[in-house]
Design a protein around this motif. Sequence first.
Motif, PDB file in Angstrom:
ATOM      1  N   UNK A  42     -26.012 -85.438 -19.325  1.00  0.00           N
ATOM      2  CA  UNK A  42     -25.575 -84.171 -18.757  1.00  0.00           C
ATOM      3  C   UNK A  42     -26.178 -82.996 -19.502  1.00  0.00           C
ATOM      4  N   UNK A  43     -26.327 -83.121 -20.807  1.00  0.00           N
ATOM      5  CA  UNK A  43     -26.767 -81.970 -21.579  1.00  0.00           C
ATOM      6  C   UNK A  43     -28.284 -81.861 -21.672  1.00  0.00           C
ATOM      7  N   UNK A  63     -33.043 -87.469 -14.831  1.00  0.00           N
ATOM      8  CA  UNK A  63     -32.088 -86.487 -14.311  1.00  0.00           C
ATOM      9  C   UNK A  63     -32.689 -85.088 -14.389  1.00  0.00           C
ATOM     10  N   UNK A  64     -33.340 -84.781 -15.497  1.00  0.00           N
ATOM     11  CA  UNK A  64     -33.950 -83.452 -15.666  1.00  0.00           C
ATOM     12  C   UNK A  64     -35.060 -83.224 -14.637  1.00  0.00           C
ATOM     13  N   UNK A  80     -24.743 -80.906  -9.946  1.00  0.00           N
ATOM     14  CA  UNK A  80     -23.554 -81.497 -10.559  1.00  0.00           C
ATOM     15  C   UNK A  80     -23.557 -83.009 -10.528  1.00  0.00           C
ATOM     16  N   UNK A  81     -24.367 -83.616  -9.649  1.00  0.00           N
ATOM     17  CA  UNK A  81     -24.380 -85.070  -9.536  1.00  0.00           C
ATOM     18  C   UNK A  81     -25.728 -85.541  -9.018  1.00  0.00           C
ATOM     19  N   UNK A  91     -30.003 -88.796  -4.219  1.00  0.00           N
ATOM     20  CA  UNK A  91     -29.042 -87.961  -3.536  1.00  0.00           C
ATOM     21  C   UNK A  91     -28.489 -87.023  -4.599  1.00  0.00           C
ATOM     22  N   UNK A  92     -28.641 -85.738  -4.378  1.00  0.00           N
ATOM     23  CA  UNK A  92     -28.248 -84.738  -5.360  1.00  0.00           C
ATOM     24  C   UNK A  92     -27.176 -83.843  -4.761  1.00  0.00           C
TER      25      UNK A  92
END
Length: 120
Positions: A42-43, A63-64, A80-81, A91-92
Amino acid sequence: MTMRLQKIGLGLTTVAAAAGLAFGGAATANAATVSSAAALGASADGATGLSTSVGTSLSASEIAQVTAAVQAKDSLVVVTSVRKNPDGSYLVVGTKTDATVTYQVSADLKTVTQLSGPGA
């Protein structure tokens, strides 16, 4: 004899307490590791609260990259996901001006399509 039974009882109580701490500590340490792994993903791009779908294995770098692809299309989106689909696409889900938005991102990250309608 009564004093001896009290010492044995105290000894067993101490062993039971130590075992409870050891097993409880191990469970807590495992939970902290899982939370830390999720937080790391997440970070990585600075977005707190970012999550991935259960059962996927997305690296922080992946993810980035997906987040960057979506934000290149629309810089106002806060991701957020991220979920990786079986075909390799993503799927974002994110927010944009307090509204939930959903995007389909191709496996090569070149095509970003905003989805609409029920469930999007």
